[in-house]
Design a protein around this motif. Structure first.
Motif, mmCIF file in Angstrom:
data_model
loop_
_atom_site.group_PDB
_atom_site.id
_atom_site.type_symbol
_atom_site.label_atom_id
_atom_site.label_comp_id
_atom_site.label_asym_id
_atom_site.label_seq_id
_atom_site.Cartn_x
_atom_site.Cartn_y
_atom_site.Cartn_z
ATOM 1 N N VAL A 140 -37.260 55.076 -29.406
ATOM 2 C CA VAL A 140 -37.448 53.903 -30.264
ATOM 3 C C VAL A 140 -38.915 53.477 -30.253
ATOM 4 O O VAL A 140 -39.513 53.216 -31.305
ATOM 5 C CB VAL A 140 -36.547 52.737 -29.813
ATOM 6 N N LYS A 141 -39.502 53.435 -29.064
ATOM 7 C CA LYS A 141 -40.903 53.032 -28.925
ATOM 8 C C LYS A 141 -41.824 53.977 -29.694
ATOM 9 O O LYS A 141 -42.696 53.533 -30.456
ATOM 10 C CB LYS A 141 -41.285 53.013 -27.448
ATOM 11 N N LEU A 186 -34.036 48.298 -44.120
ATOM 12 C CA LEU A 186 -33.563 47.933 -45.451
ATOM 13 C C LEU A 186 -34.344 46.756 -46.018
ATOM 14 O O LEU A 186 -34.585 46.682 -47.234
ATOM 15 C CB LEU A 186 -32.067 47.608 -45.411
ATOM 16 N N THR A 187 -34.739 45.841 -45.143
ATOM 17 C CA THR A 187 -35.554 44.702 -45.579
ATOM 18 C C THR A 187 -36.911 45.183 -46.079
ATOM 19 O O THR A 187 -37.411 44.722 -47.114
ATOM 20 C CB THR A 187 -35.742 43.696 -44.437
ATOM 21 N N GLU A 188 -37.503 46.132 -45.361
ATOM 22 C CA GLU A 188 -38.835 46.611 -45.715
ATOM 23 C C GLU A 188 -38.865 47.359 -47.047
ATOM 24 O O GLU A 188 -39.896 47.360 -47.733
ATOM 25 C CB GLU A 188 -39.395 47.489 -44.592
ATOM 26 N N ILE A 189 -37.740 47.973 -47.433
ATOM 27 C CA ILE A 189 -37.726 48.657 -48.735
ATOM 28 C C ILE A 189 -37.048 47.798 -49.806
ATOM 29 O O ILE A 189 -36.832 48.261 -50.929
ATOM 30 C CB ILE A 189 -37.078 50.056 -48.652
ATOM 31 N N THR A 191 -22.713 48.114 -41.182
ATOM 32 C CA THR A 191 -22.077 48.502 -39.919
ATOM 33 C C THR A 191 -22.974 49.493 -39.190
ATOM 34 O O THR A 191 -23.642 50.323 -39.808
ATOM 35 C CB THR A 191 -20.684 49.123 -40.136
ATOM 36 N N SER A 192 -22.961 49.396 -37.870
ATOM 37 C CA SER A 192 -23.839 50.204 -37.026
ATOM 38 C C SER A 192 -23.032 51.020 -36.032
ATOM 39 O O SER A 192 -21.937 50.612 -35.608
ATOM 40 C CB SER A 192 -24.799 49.276 -36.267
ATOM 41 N N SER A 243 -27.583 54.189 -36.652
ATOM 42 C CA SER A 243 -28.738 53.516 -36.047
ATOM 43 C C SER A 243 -28.362 52.132 -35.527
ATOM 44 O O SER A 243 -27.372 51.539 -35.976
ATOM 45 C CB SER A 243 -29.864 53.378 -37.083
ATOM 46 N N PRO A 244 -29.156 51.592 -34.597
ATOM 47 C CA PRO A 244 -28.922 50.230 -34.117
ATOM 48 C C PRO A 244 -29.033 49.220 -35.265
ATOM 49 O O PRO A 244 -29.803 49.426 -36.214
ATOM 50 C CB PRO A 244 -30.039 50.010 -33.093
ATOM 51 N N LEU A 245 -28.293 48.133 -35.157
ATOM 52 C CA LEU A 245 -28.265 47.128 -36.212
ATOM 53 C C LEU A 245 -29.655 46.580 -36.522
ATOM 54 O O LEU A 245 -30.006 46.375 -37.690
ATOM 55 C CB LEU A 245 -27.322 45.988 -35.819
ATOM 56 N N SER A 246 -30.456 46.371 -35.491
ATOM 57 C CA SER A 246 -31.800 45.826 -35.698
ATOM 58 C C SER A 246 -32.658 46.779 -36.533
ATOM 59 O O SER A 246 -33.447 46.341 -37.382
ATOM 60 C CB SER A 246 -32.486 45.552 -34.360
ATOM 61 N N GLU A 247 -32.486 48.090 -36.303
ATOM 62 C CA GLU A 247 -33.236 49.092 -37.062
ATOM 63 C C GLU A 247 -32.785 49.117 -38.522
ATOM 64 O O GLU A 247 -33.595 49.275 -39.440
ATOM 65 C CB GLU A 247 -33.048 50.476 -36.447
#
Length: 221
Positions: A73-74, A120-123, A133-134, A111-115
């Motif tokens: 992730v990092k 999706l917000t960024e695009i 759902t994650s 993927s994790p929910l945060s990802e």
């Protein structure tokens, strides 16, 4: 009747697979291990936990799966910071068109929910999905159908009345196990994968709500 259209995220909505490959390769390189890109392909669509549990066993990695997941992730965040979040060409417009047609939309990603929320917000399409759902929320990751069945449950629709879009073998099998009609996205920029989908496209310019309806009607059982 087609009630909903459900999307995988990585490789379908965002061009992220290369960043996972690069992050994992850099971690393995630090451990003195080199693998072909085809090795990574088999983990496409699966959860971080499953990926690193399997890789730890197969490659005799010294650290825990949790350690490697966090490190991936990092390193991937650094790659995304370098390159930006890349949408799959035509995917956002396709989603917007479906939203206009008032069909129920969901994302079912490993993927994790945060990802998922961040990407999706960024695009610019996070708000277009009624349900997210994650893989974190289910017991078994793809190729098991759990995350797709959870999406259908939250949408209050019958799984057999859904179309789902996937780009990986594991994901396409999950769609089939869920009883949904599968549309496979075979990205021409990546090696061809063996998808279990009912119908294959290589560009989203070939798809709209009417085409999804026709695919659903043809392959619905």
């Amino acid at each position: 009747m087609l009630e909903a259209i459900i999307f995988d995220m990585d490789g379908v909505l965002i061009d992220s697979e290369y960043s996972y490959f690069e992050a994992k390769d850099s971690i393995l390189k630090d451990e003195g291990i080199t693998v072909p890109s085809s090795y990574h392909s088999k983990f496409m669509g699966t959860s971080y936990q499953y990926t690193w549990e399997t890789m730890k066993k197969e490659l005799a990695l010294p650290q825990s799966p949790a350690y490697y997941s966090a490190e991936m992730v990092k390193r991937r965040q650094e790659i995304v910071k370098r390159d930006g979040t890349k949408p799959i060409k035509g995917a956002a417009a396709f989603v917007k068109g479906l939203k206009t047609a008032k069909v129920k939309l969901a994302v079912a990603s490993s993927s994790p929910l945060s990802e998922i929320e961040k990407s999706l917000t960024e695009i610019g399409i996070y708000q277009d999905f009624e349900v997210i759902t994650s893989g974190e929320e289910v017991e078994y990751s793809k190729p098991e159908p759990d995350v797709y069945l959870l999406a259908a449950k939250r949408l209050a629709v019958t799984p057999q009345n859904c179309v789902a879009l996937e780009d990986s073998p594991n994901g396409s099998i999950a769609v089939k196990k869920a009883g949904m009609v599968g549309i496979g996205f075979a990205n021409p920029d990546y090696p061809q994968l063996d998808l279990a989908s009912d119908f294959i496209v290589t560009t989203f310019s070939d798809l709209d709500y009417e085409k999804c309806q026709k695919i659903y009607q043809k392959f619905h059982k």
